[in-house]
Design an enzyme around this catalytic site. Structure first.
Site, PDB file in Angstrom:
ATOM      1  N   PRO A 222       0.779  -1.234   0.000  1.00  0.00           N
ATOM      2  CA  PRO A 222       0.000   0.000   0.000  1.00  0.00           C
ATOM      3  C   PRO A 222       0.816   1.294   0.000  1.00  0.00           C
ATOM      4  CG  PRO A 222      -0.051  -1.036   2.153  1.00  0.00           C
ATOM      5  CD  PRO A 222       0.736  -1.943   1.283  1.00  0.00           C
ATOM      6  N   ASP A 245       2.507   1.650 -11.930  1.00  0.00           N
ATOM      7  CA  ASP A 245       1.233   2.386 -11.848  1.00  0.00           C
ATOM      8  C   ASP A 245       1.379   3.658 -11.046  1.00  0.00           C
ATOM      9  OD1 ASP A 245      -0.295   0.648 -13.186  1.00  0.00           O
ATOM     10  OD2 ASP A 245      -1.235  -0.258 -11.437  1.00  0.00           O
ATOM     11  N   LYS A 267      -1.340   7.712 -15.345  1.00  0.00           N
ATOM     12  CA  LYS A 267      -1.911   8.778 -16.158  1.00  0.00           C
ATOM     13  C   LYS A 267      -0.845   9.387 -17.074  1.00  0.00           C
ATOM     14  CE  LYS A 267      -5.930  10.211 -13.642  1.00  0.00           C
ATOM     15  NZ  LYS A 267      -5.911   9.195 -12.589  1.00  0.00           N
ATOM     16  N   GLY A 299      -0.508  -2.422  -3.913  1.00  0.00           N
ATOM     17  CA  GLY A 299      -1.211  -3.455  -3.146  1.00  0.00           C
ATOM     18  C   GLY A 299      -0.899  -4.842  -3.648  1.00  0.00           C
ATOM     19  N   THR A 328      -2.363  -6.079   0.423  1.00  0.00           N
ATOM     20  CA  THR A 328      -3.421  -5.297  -0.203  1.00  0.00           C
ATOM     21  C   THR A 328      -3.787  -4.100   0.678  1.00  0.00           C
ATOM     22  OG1 THR A 328      -5.559  -5.443  -1.294  1.00  0.00           O
ATOM     23  CG2 THR A 328      -5.341  -6.623   0.793  1.00  0.00           C
ATOM     24  N   MET A 380     -11.663   2.284  -4.087  1.00  0.00           N
ATOM     25  CA  MET A 380     -12.095   3.231  -5.129  1.00  0.00           C
ATOM     26  C   MET A 380     -13.485   3.791  -4.843  1.00  0.00           C
ATOM     27  SD  MET A 380     -10.689   1.101  -8.427  1.00  0.00           S
ATOM     28  CE  MET A 380     -10.983  -0.528  -7.794  1.00  0.00           C
TER      29      MET A 380
HETATM   30  N1  SAH Z   1      -4.404  -3.815  -6.077  1.00  0.00           N
HETATM   31  C1  SAH Z   1      -4.594  -2.775  -5.075  1.00  0.00           C
HETATM   32  C2  SAH Z   1      -5.883  -2.031  -5.281  1.00  0.00           C
HETATM   33  C3  SAH Z   1      -5.978  -1.258  -6.539  1.00  0.00           C
HETATM   34  S1  SAH Z   1      -7.470  -0.366  -6.678  1.00  0.00           S
HETATM   35  C4  SAH Z   1      -4.525  -3.409  -3.683  1.00  0.00           C
HETATM   36  O1  SAH Z   1      -4.519  -4.616  -3.537  1.00  0.00           O
HETATM   37  O2  SAH Z   1      -4.466  -2.624  -2.729  1.00  0.00           O
HETATM   38  C5  SAH Z   1      -7.008   1.210  -6.099  1.00  0.00           C
HETATM   39  C6  SAH Z   1      -7.651   1.519  -4.780  1.00  0.00           C
HETATM   40  O3  SAH Z   1      -6.951   0.900  -3.715  1.00  0.00           O
HETATM   41  C7  SAH Z   1      -7.644   2.977  -4.413  1.00  0.00           C
HETATM   42  O4  SAH Z   1      -8.679   3.677  -5.058  1.00  0.00           O
HETATM   43  C8  SAH Z   1      -7.870   2.917  -2.924  1.00  0.00           C
HETATM   44  O5  SAH Z   1      -9.210   2.675  -2.621  1.00  0.00           O
HETATM   45  C9  SAH Z   1      -7.087   1.683  -2.548  1.00  0.00           C
HETATM   46  N2  SAH Z   1      -5.758   1.992  -2.021  1.00  0.00           N
HETATM   47  C10 SAH Z   1      -4.580   1.561  -2.497  1.00  0.00           C
HETATM   48  N3  SAH Z   1      -3.551   2.002  -1.759  1.00  0.00           N
HETATM   49  C11 SAH Z   1      -4.092   2.733  -0.765  1.00  0.00           C
HETATM   50  C12 SAH Z   1      -3.553   3.456   0.336  1.00  0.00           C
HETATM   51  N4  SAH Z   1      -2.238   3.520   0.568  1.00  0.00           N
HETATM   52  N5  SAH Z   1      -4.404   4.097   1.168  1.00  0.00           N
HETATM   53  C13 SAH Z   1      -5.730   4.051   0.955  1.00  0.00           C
HETATM   54  N6  SAH Z   1      -6.293   3.384  -0.066  1.00  0.00           N
HETATM   55  C14 SAH Z   1      -5.485   2.721  -0.908  1.00  0.00           C
END
Ligand code: SAH
Length: 464
Positions: A222, A245, A267, A299, A328, A380
């Site tokens: 994260p 990403d 982006k 994640g 995650t 999200m």
């Molecule tokens: N594959 C990633 C998720 C990707 S979708 C995983 O397993 O975590 C992207 C979403 O993940 C973001 O919109 C948010 O909701 C969440 N997210 C990812 N990193 C985050 C963080 N450090 N703090 C809060 N939300 C996070």
């Protein structure tokens, strides 16, 4: 250099350990591990030690005749005069002697080791700082995977064959570098030796003896780089090109090998994300150029990460790949926010959903979500927060159900905002939150008031 490092062959040789305590036992264990026969001399010897195969015990105080027929001596008693006597008598007979923790009495010292037999790393500070040596060992431990043992054994098995097939020594070295750095090594390291063997045979049979590219689909966790896995770190330092990403944090990108190419798949300048098909094709193209491609995702790649689609394309093109899980967002963020996702008193289940808005609504099974004693984690979800909260209430959750938003969890910019299903959308609007954010709904949110431990000083709102 104060000492000459050497590895001694003690297989089937008689070695003497003087002492009957824990240290003596450990040293005897080490000698036995190297195939030695061990004579242990001490007035008292633990039964567990005496019962071991290849151990001869002499229940007595040390005296000179115990050195008869001995190749190497270790003194590990807590009596310095005995240790000194052992040392002097052994030296008089030119038998190498080590006295534990007493370099003055030693004719050789024992290094700290990292055992990946047949691969062995030994290191020493020459007695200057055993603690530093131990710390160094810890570092190396994380850098040299456990399975290097397997890799060395694998290489040993092919050594003769490769020598016969590739007679030119330079070509042979390049072959080995290629094999031990690329797909074959990765296969061995994850324990898939039969595939590794097939690839090895193919590579030996092919004209150029060169293997082709591969892709590592890696979860970066994260945000906090300390949450990377050992494997992720190792591959980050090995890849030729990294495709990343926008979720991947800067400190993690700094861990990429310096001369590796970096490609941003988030982006673009015109603010559009690179279409998924384009990313899939990019990975295939780079791998076909023979590169080690690391696809780095925030994640875990298999949780709302579209990782499945990327490797599907790779599989169709027959490109070798591996998937490295990451922490995650739900588990990383919850841990750093002090919100256990399950708890005996609050939640027996936990559900991860994406709150992505499509035409202004969320396509979710609301009845399955609005259940008591369940934690809901929404990825999200910020743009649809108001819809989320009102739907959950409409489907039966009390308006007083605690809920939290965590911004940029696990990083220095982490902020946690708490409220209820009724109040949270209003509070969130008043705060200027920065992506990414994660929403957590359920009784567990109240535990934060007791369990919060990580607070870069930016929290707002009141616990539940
Ligand atoms: N594959 C990633 C998720 C990707 S979708 C995983 O397993 O975590 C992207 C979403 O993940 C973001 O919109 C948010 O909701 C969440 N997210 C990812 N990193 C985050 C963080 N450090 N703090 C809060 N939300 C996070």
């Amino acid at each position: 250099m104060d000492y000459l490092p050497i590895f001694a062959d003690v297989r089937n040789k008689l070695c003497l350990v003087v002492g009957g305590g824990g240290v003596a036992k450990r040293k005897a264990g080490m000698l036995l591990g190297a195939g030695a026969r061990v004579r242990v001399v001490a007035p008292q010897i633990e039964a567990a030690l005496a019962e071991q195969h290849n151990v001869e015990t002499v229940t007595a105080r040390f005296s000179e005749e115990h050195l008869d027929g001995v190749t190497l001596v270790i003194a590990a008693t807590n009596d310095r005069s005995v240790n000194r006597q052992v040392s002097e008598l052994a030296r008089a007979r030119n038998i190498p002697v080590n006295v534990v923790d007493d370099p003055e009495l030693c004719s050789f010292i024992m290094p700290a080791i990292l055992d990946r037999s047949p691969l062995m790393v030994a290191f020493s500070s020459g007695g200057a700082s055993p603690v530093l040596t131990r710390m160094m060992r810890g570092k190396l431990e994380t850098m040299i995977p456990q399975n290097y043992s397997r890799l060395a054994t694998f290489a040993e098995r092919f050594r003769e064959l490769v020598k016969r097939r590739i007679s030119n020594p330079v070509k042979r070295r390049i072959f080995w570098e290629n094999a031990l750095e690329g797909v074959i090594a990765e296969k061995v390291l994850v324990g898939d030796e039969s595939s590794a063997e097939k690839m090895m045979q193919q590579m030996l049979a092919s004209e150029d003896n060169i293997q082709h590219g591969e892709v590592y689909l890696v979860g970066a966790g994260p945000g906090d780089p300390d949450l990377l896995t050992f494997r992720a770190l190792r591959l980050l330092q090995k890849a030729d090109v990294v495709v990343y990403d926008n979720l991947v944090s800067k400190p993690i990108l700094e861990m990429v090998r310096r001369d590796a190419e970096r490609i941003y798949a988030g982006k673009k300048r015109d603010d559009h994300t690179m279409p998924q098909e384009e990313i899939n094709e990019l990975l295939v193209r780079l791998a076909k150029q023979g590169k080690r491609v690391l696809r780095l995702k925030g994640g875990d790649p298999f949780i709302f990460g579209r990782g499945g689609e990327e490797i599907e394309t790779l599989a169709e093109h027959g490109i070798p790949f591996q998937v490295v899980p990451g922490i995650t967002a739900a588990s990383g963020v919850a841990a750093y926010a002090g919100i256990p996702l399950t708890h005996r008193d609050h939640a027996q289940s936990c559900i991860f959903v994406t709150g992505h808005l499509k035409d202004g609504s969320m396509d979710l099974d609301w009845d399955a979500l609005a259940r008591p004693r369940q934690t809901i984690v929404v990825y999200m979800g910020l743009p649809g927060l108001a819809t989320l909260c009102s739907e959950l209430v409409a489907h039966g959750l009390p308006g007083s159900t605690p809920a939290a938003i965590v911004q940029q969890g696990t990083t220095q910019n982490q902020r946690v905002i708490t409220g209820t299903l009724v109040t949270l959308p209003g509070i969130a609007q008043a705060e200027k939150l920065q992506a990414p954010t994660l929403i957590i709904v359920g009784g567990v949110v109240t535990l934060r008031s007791k369990l919060a431990w990580f607070d870069p000083g930016k929290s707002a709102g009141l616990p539940g």
